[in-house]
Design a protein around this motif. Structure first.
Motif, PDB file in Angstrom:
ATOM      1  N   GLY B 394    -105.980  98.132   7.079  1.00 54.23           N
ATOM      2  CA  GLY B 394    -104.608  98.479   7.411  1.00 54.23           C
ATOM      3  C   GLY B 394    -104.090  97.641   8.569  1.00 54.23           C
ATOM      4  N   ARG B 395    -104.948  97.447   9.564  1.00 51.06           N
ATOM      5  CA  ARG B 395    -104.501  96.701  10.744  1.00 51.06           C
ATOM      6  C   ARG B 395    -104.258  95.233  10.420  1.00 51.06           C
ATOM      7  NH1 ARG B 395    -107.922 100.405  13.257  1.00 51.06           N
ATOM      8  NH2 ARG B 395    -109.755  99.086  13.277  1.00 51.06           N
ATOM      9  N   ALA B 396    -104.957  94.717   9.399  1.00 51.32           N
ATOM     10  CA  ALA B 396    -104.703  93.333   8.994  1.00 51.32           C
ATOM     11  C   ALA B 396    -103.348  93.212   8.321  1.00 51.32           C
ATOM     12  CB  ALA B 396    -105.801  92.860   8.047  1.00 51.32           C
ATOM     13  N   SER B 397    -102.823  94.333   7.809  1.00 50.00           N
ATOM     14  CA  SER B 397    -101.514  94.317   7.162  1.00 50.00           C
ATOM     15  C   SER B 397    -100.404  94.713   8.118  1.00 50.00           C
ATOM     16  CB  SER B 397    -101.510  95.272   5.968  1.00 50.00           C
ATOM     17  OG  SER B 397    -102.511  94.923   5.051  1.00 50.00           O
ATOM     18  N   GLY B 398    -100.716  94.859   9.380  1.00 52.04           N
ATOM     19  CA  GLY B 398     -99.682  95.152  10.355  1.00 52.04           C
ATOM     20  C   GLY B 398     -99.475  96.622  10.629  1.00 52.04           C
ATOM     21  N   TRP B 399    -100.331  97.468  10.115  1.00 51.60           N
ATOM     22  CA  TRP B 399    -100.196  98.907  10.357  1.00 51.60           C
ATOM     23  C   TRP B 399    -101.118  99.290  11.528  1.00 51.60           C
ATOM     24  CZ3 TRP B 399    -102.791 103.117   6.856  1.00 51.60           C
ATOM     25  CH2 TRP B 399    -102.499 104.385   7.379  1.00 51.60           C
ATOM     26  N   PHE B 428    -108.243  86.785   4.990  1.00 51.22           N
ATOM     27  CA  PHE B 428    -108.595  86.141   6.248  1.00 51.22           C
ATOM     28  C   PHE B 428    -108.221  87.024   7.439  1.00 51.22           C
ATOM     29  CE2 PHE B 428    -108.215  82.975   9.660  1.00 51.22           C
ATOM     30  CZ  PHE B 428    -109.446  82.366   9.521  1.00 51.22           C
ATOM     31  N   ALA B 429    -107.069  87.675   7.359  1.00 48.66           N
ATOM     32  CA  ALA B 429    -106.662  88.568   8.443  1.00 48.66           C
ATOM     33  C   ALA B 429    -107.645  89.727   8.567  1.00 48.66           C
ATOM     34  CB  ALA B 429    -105.252  89.082   8.192  1.00 48.66           C
ATOM     35  N   ARG B 430    -108.091  90.239   7.426  1.00 50.17           N
ATOM     36  CA  ARG B 430    -109.057  91.343   7.463  1.00 50.17           C
ATOM     37  C   ARG B 430    -110.352  90.893   8.130  1.00 50.17           C
ATOM     38  NH1 ARG B 430    -106.427  92.719   2.452  1.00 50.17           N
ATOM     39  NH2 ARG B 430    -107.712  91.372   1.172  1.00 50.17           N
ATOM     40  N   TYR B 431    -110.720  89.660   7.856  1.00 51.36           N
ATOM     41  CA  TYR B 431    -111.925  89.118   8.483  1.00 51.36           C
ATOM     42  C   TYR B 431    -111.724  88.970   9.995  1.00 51.36           C
ATOM     43  CZ  TYR B 431    -114.861  85.260  10.115  1.00 51.36           C
ATOM     44  OH  TYR B 431    -115.691  84.470  10.849  1.00 51.36           O
ATOM     45  N   ASP B 522    -112.311  85.525  -6.764  1.00 47.51           N
ATOM     46  CA  ASP B 522    -111.901  86.027  -5.461  1.00 47.51           C
ATOM     47  C   ASP B 522    -111.993  87.541  -5.365  1.00 47.51           C
ATOM     48  OD1 ASP B 522    -111.411  83.586  -4.290  1.00 47.51           O
ATOM     49  OD2 ASP B 522    -109.408  83.460  -5.164  1.00 47.51           O
ATOM     50  N   LEU B 523    -112.166  88.188  -6.502  1.00 49.67           N
ATOM     51  CA  LEU B 523    -112.303  89.646  -6.479  1.00 49.67           C
ATOM     52  C   LEU B 523    -113.413  90.071  -5.525  1.00 49.67           C
ATOM     53  CD1 LEU B 523    -111.795  92.481  -7.901  1.00 49.67           C
ATOM     54  CD2 LEU B 523    -113.637  91.835  -9.406  1.00 49.67           C
ATOM     55  N   ILE B 524    -114.543  89.363  -5.603  1.00 49.84           N
ATOM     56  CA  ILE B 524    -115.677  89.728  -4.774  1.00 49.84           C
ATOM     57  C   ILE B 524    -115.364  89.493  -3.298  1.00 49.84           C
ATOM     58  CG2 ILE B 524    -118.070  89.113  -4.255  1.00 49.84           C
ATOM     59  CD1 ILE B 524    -117.692  90.697  -6.860  1.00 49.84           C
ATOM     60  N   ALA B 525    -114.709  88.368  -3.009  1.00 49.33           N
ATOM     61  CA  ALA B 525    -114.388  88.076  -1.603  1.00 49.33           C
ATOM     62  C   ALA B 525    -113.379  89.083  -1.059  1.00 49.33           C
ATOM     63  CB  ALA B 525    -113.855  86.653  -1.479  1.00 49.33           C
ATOM     64  N   ILE B 526    -112.430  89.481  -1.901  1.00 53.92           N
ATOM     65  CA  ILE B 526    -111.443  90.465  -1.443  1.00 53.92           C
ATOM     66  C   ILE B 526    -112.147  91.794  -1.162  1.00 53.92           C
ATOM     67  CG2 ILE B 526    -109.398  91.784  -2.084  1.00 53.92           C
ATOM     68  CD1 ILE B 526    -108.566  89.369  -3.826  1.00 53.92           C
ATOM     69  N   GLY B 527    -113.016  92.178  -2.082  1.00 59.54           N
ATOM     70  CA  GLY B 527    -113.765  93.425  -1.881  1.00 59.54           C
ATOM     71  C   GLY B 527    -114.595  93.364  -0.616  1.00 59.54           C
ATOM     72  N   ALA B 528    -115.268  92.234  -0.394  1.00 58.24           N
ATOM     73  CA  ALA B 528    -116.106  92.115   0.796  1.00 58.24           C
ATOM     74  C   ALA B 528    -115.261  92.171   2.054  1.00 58.24           C
ATOM     75  CB  ALA B 528    -116.899  90.810   0.744  1.00 58.24           C
ATOM     76  N   SER B 529    -114.052  91.592   2.011  1.00 60.21           N
ATOM     77  CA  SER B 529    -113.226  91.590   3.223  1.00 60.21           C
ATOM     78  C   SER B 529    -112.678  92.983   3.506  1.00 60.21           C
ATOM     79  CB  SER B 529    -112.090  90.588   3.089  1.00 60.21           C
ATOM     80  OG  SER B 529    -111.100  91.082   2.227  1.00 60.21           O
ATOM     81  N   MET B 530    -112.589  93.826   2.488  1.00 59.96           N
ATOM     82  CA  MET B 530    -112.135  95.197   2.733  1.00 59.96           C
ATOM     83  C   MET B 530    -113.254  96.045   3.321  1.00 59.96           C
ATOM     84  SD  MET B 530    -109.662  96.288  -0.286  1.00 59.96           S
ATOM     85  CE  MET B 530    -108.028  95.612  -0.413  1.00 59.96           C
ATOM     86  N   ASP B 531    -114.490  95.649   3.022  1.00 60.60           N
ATOM     87  CA  ASP B 531    -115.632  96.238   3.697  1.00 60.60           C
ATOM     88  C   ASP B 531    -115.773  97.737   3.422  1.00 60.60           C
ATOM     89  OD1 ASP B 531    -117.810  96.363   5.327  1.00 60.60           O
ATOM     90  OD2 ASP B 531    -116.692  96.586   7.179  1.00 60.60           O
ATOM     91  N   PHE B 532    -115.948  98.095   2.149  1.00 61.39           N
ATOM     92  CA  PHE B 532    -116.200  99.510   1.872  1.00 61.39           C
ATOM     93  C   PHE B 532    -117.686  99.769   1.691  1.00 61.39           C
ATOM     94  CE2 PHE B 532    -113.792  97.517  -1.681  1.00 61.39           C
ATOM     95  CZ  PHE B 532    -114.861  97.158  -2.471  1.00 61.39           C
ATOM     96  N   VAL B 533    -118.064 100.999   1.932  1.00 61.01           N
ATOM     97  CA  VAL B 533    -119.447 101.419   1.745  1.00 61.01           C
ATOM     98  C   VAL B 533    -119.424 102.538   0.701  1.00 61.01           C
ATOM     99  CG1 VAL B 533    -121.267 102.738   2.851  1.00 61.01           C
ATOM    100  CG2 VAL B 533    -120.385 100.731   3.957  1.00 61.01           C
TER     101      VAL B 533
END
Ligand code: SF4
Lengths: 185, 539
Positions: B394-399, B428-431, B522-533
């Motif tokens: 959320g913070r990477a999206s400006g929230w 990249f922002a999420r990272y 890029d699906l995998i990279a997007i998922g990894a950058s969201m960092d869910f468990v």
């Protein structure tokens, strides 16, 4: 640990001694021993990591615990390429049929290592309505590694036990693997 | 205007409950109208739906809706229920908050409540052929044997609509067309970070739709809680999100302490806050390693684990555990700090500050990394709020959604730190949010580590704790978002219902929006950058 205390490769050394005593420099030993030596020191594990234990397994691959020292550092993510199914983490009712299918897809000879309390008995989730109370109800298990999660040292110990088990097998002649049938439902 | 007056004018005759949280009890018939008015309110629009908690109150089935405003951070709880246990229906709010789509599926799965107007009423955690709804109080735990047949997933979902004359109509929605090319990712996949399964429809290489299938690690922790005493429930929180073990347990301890009126010592607060921040660094280092690994790099993985091991060693000396530590207890923490703790933490921070440039040199500026992360998987701020995608995503999206800032707990109101917010909303922002947060966490620890006061690390509590009747909730900023505990007590020694807000479920839900139109790789990279468990999603 001192070299002499580590009894893992003593049979190999005895073999070498025996050969040298007879002045042989061509090895005409039992082919089985050679095959088992090779197989036990290049165990490729196929990971089924579902939960916390899988994260602890990752540290084995990193520098501090470096499992490459013991010959089981190659991990695969396809069942077609693995020798041993490492079950890391809780197996739930929804996952159980998939685990069975993955086990069936492994090529023979195959082994199963149950890592963590969850895979052994359901662990902390024994009372749950959606957790398999021990994966040995579904697939035959060779080595159990208890812990929640097991320490990296325990992983080693467990996997070394598996290596010993592999060394005792007969590749030629006889039945290779006498495994009890998994419990039928 | 006071929120109570506001709701009273909206819905005449509304009841309020004030044991613990303030709850407005709204009849189902006027619920959607009230929710809509609150959602689009002029002063403090309740635009963030924190969670929907399904409930079985014996006579009735219903749900609690936890709302928050992203501008004023005011909070309110709504309650609605239905007396029909055979065929329970409630109005859906999925048109107001996107996150309701998946949260209402959860309530349907666990309680059998159908939400009229929700386009997707499939089960979410349990198998589609599961019989009954396990969280109902009258559910027979033996009624579903282990089923070893493969599950068949439906490609069609049903929407129920309640007509004005009381009749129920159904409408079918198609998830995947028969000629869609659907690729199955997981649940046994190295890069889904646990047992997550994604069904992905492709058009060539481009992602058309992502349909997450959860529940492969659903252990029914919330149901188990109902038969455990309060100190026993603690043991299971570490197994939710094992990379936020301290923080999750901190939230539950705070909730129980607050409800039972237990005051903890200043020393315990210091220890908890420092441990939370160490855990956050630990988690973000693992995030870095996994993101790199998922994108095909191997060397940086060793960097991340090298420093992470230092933290694990510090934690192990004090808590005795490496990954699962079981450290927070009701009334404080389990053991006092190790004598070397302060020294080692300071050493670690010095080391980390001196070495973090290596991380950036090898990865951050790399041309492959920037092309694969920048501008990819963009999630807008509105979507992030509507999905409830808290934490770094959320913070990477400006929230700006950091619980530590807006609802301080522990010692966060005493320390000085910056809330990291980026506006791009891409991978990249999420990272970068995570990398910057490592620095902020170290800043927080440095302010605390030399000032830990002497005193008790734990106040004595009774082994059996009874909590007065009421609803209680606390939230903390875990490593990957807002983790919250929602407790309803009926005065017993076991909770009536204890629900956890999953930090990952909204992220997995938002994956569809973030990935549409992107490449499958890029699906995998997007998922990894969201960092869910995943174990935290399935609970
Ligand atoms: S044994 Fe413990 S650490 Fe391992 S998966 Fe189960 S709960 Fe997690």
């Amino acid at each position: 640990m001192k070299y002499e205390e580590f009894k893992n490769n003593d049979y190999l050394e005895n073999m070498v001694k025996e050969l040298q005593a007879n002045g042989v420099n061509v090895a005409v030993s039992k082919l089985d021993d050679l095959i088992n030596w090779g197989r036990s020191n290049s165990v490729w594990s196929f990971l089924l990591g579902t939960s916390c234990c899988a994260i602890e397994f990752m540290t084995l691959g990193a520098a501090r615990y470096d499992m490459a020292r013991f010959g089981f550092e190659v991990t695969r993510n396809s069942p077609r390429q693995g020798d041993v199914l490492l079950v890391l983490g809780t197996i739930t009712n929804k996952m159980a049929p998939l685990m069975k299918r993955l086990y069936d897809q492994l090529a023979e000879p195959k082994y199963v290592v149950a890592v963590g309390g969850c895979t052994i008995s359901g662990g902390p989730f024994k009372k749950s309505y959606h957790v398999v109370k021990g994966i040995d109800k579904i697939v035959p298990v060779d080595v159990y590694i208890p812990g929640c999660p097991p320490r990296p040292e325990a992983f080693y110990y467990g996997l070394m036990q598996l290596q010993r088990k592999i060394k005792l097998e007969h590749f030629f002649g006889g039945v290779n693997r006498k495994q009890p049938k998994p419990i039928e439902e | 205007m006071d929120i109570k007056d506001k709701i009273s004018t909206l819905v005449p005759g509304v009841e309020f409950k004030e044991q613990g949280d303030l709850i407005a009890v709204i009849p189902a018939a006027s619920f959607h109208r009230a929710a809509e008015a609150l959602r689009y309110d002029k002063e403090d629009a309740m635009d963030y739906l924190r969670d929907i908690v399904g409930m079985d109150w014996g006579e009735t089935l219903g749900a609690l809706y936890y709302l928050e405003s992203t501008t004023t951070h005011a909070r309110i709880v709504l309650r609605t229920e239905t007396a029909d246990r055979e065929n329970p229906l409630l109005p859906s709010v999925s048109d107001l908050w996107k996150t309701a789509v998946i949260k209402e599926r959860e309530a349907f799965d666990f309680f059998g409540i159908r939400f009229t107007g929700n386009p997707d009423m499939r089960r979410i955690f349990l198998r589609e052929d599961w019989v009954g709804h396990p969280f109902r109080k009258d559910y027979d735990e033996k009624s579903n044997e282990l089923n070893m047949n493969n599950e068949v997933n439906a490609d069609v979902t049903t929407e129920y609509t309640l007509k004005a004359d009381g009749t129920l109509t159904t409408e079918k929605h198609v998830v995947f067309e028969p000629d869609d090319f659907v690729v199955n990712v997981g649940p046994q996949h190295p890069s889904t970070h646990g047992a997550l399964r994604l069904r992905v429809a492709l058009d060539g290489e481009t992602v058309k739709r992502v349909d997450p299938v959860c529940g492969y690690i659903h252990r029914g922790i919330e149901k188990m809680n109902e038969s455990l005493t309060y100190p026993q429930t603690l043991a299971l929180t570490d197994r939710l999100d094992y990379l936020s073990a301290h923080q999750s347990r901190h939230a539950l301890c705070m909730c129980i302490e607050q409800a039972a009126g237990i005051e903890i010592s200043e020393r315990a607060k210091y220890i908890r806050t420092i441990m939370d921040e160490l855990q956050r660094i630990d988690s973000h280092l693992l995030f870095y390693s996994c993101l790199v690994l998922d994108m095909g790099g191997f060397t940086p993985f060793f960097y991340g684990f090298r420093e992470r091991e230092m933290i694990l060693q510090i934690m192990e000396e004090t808590t005795g555990g490496r990954l699962i530590q079981n450290y927070n207890m009701i009334g404080g923490v389990q053991a006092d700090l190790h004598p070397d703790f302060q020294k080692k933490v300071k050493e670690f921070i010095k080391h980390m500050r001196g070495i973090i440039h290596e991380y950036h040199e090898i990865f951050t500026g790399n041309v492959i990394v920037t092309t694969r992360l920048k501008g990819v998987g963009v999630l807008s701020k509105e979507d992030a709020i509507s999905f409830g995608a808290t934490g770094g995503t959320g913070r990477a999206s400006g929230w700006a959604n950091d619980v530590r800032k807006h609802h301080p707990y522990g010692l966060y109101d005493k320390v000085d730190f910056k809330e990291i917010v980026y506006t791009e909303g891409d991978s990249f922002a999420r990272y970068m949010v995570r990398m910057d947060e490592i620095m902020e966490s170290m800043k927080i620890i440095e302010q605390l580590i030399d000032n830990i006061p002497e005193g008790e690390y734990r106040v004595k509590t009774k082994p059996i704790i009874r909590i007065p009747e009421g609803n209680y909730s606390t939230s903390v900023e875990s490593s990957r978002g807002e983790f919250a505990v929602f407790l309803e007590s009926h005065g017993d020694k076991t909770p009536y219902r204890l629900h956890y807000r999953s930090t990952g479920l909204p992220l997995v839900h938002a994956l569809d929006t973030a990935c549409r139109g992107q490449k499958i790789a890029d699906l995998i990279a997007i998922g990894a950058s969201m960092d869910f468990v995943i174990p935290d999603i399935d609970r």
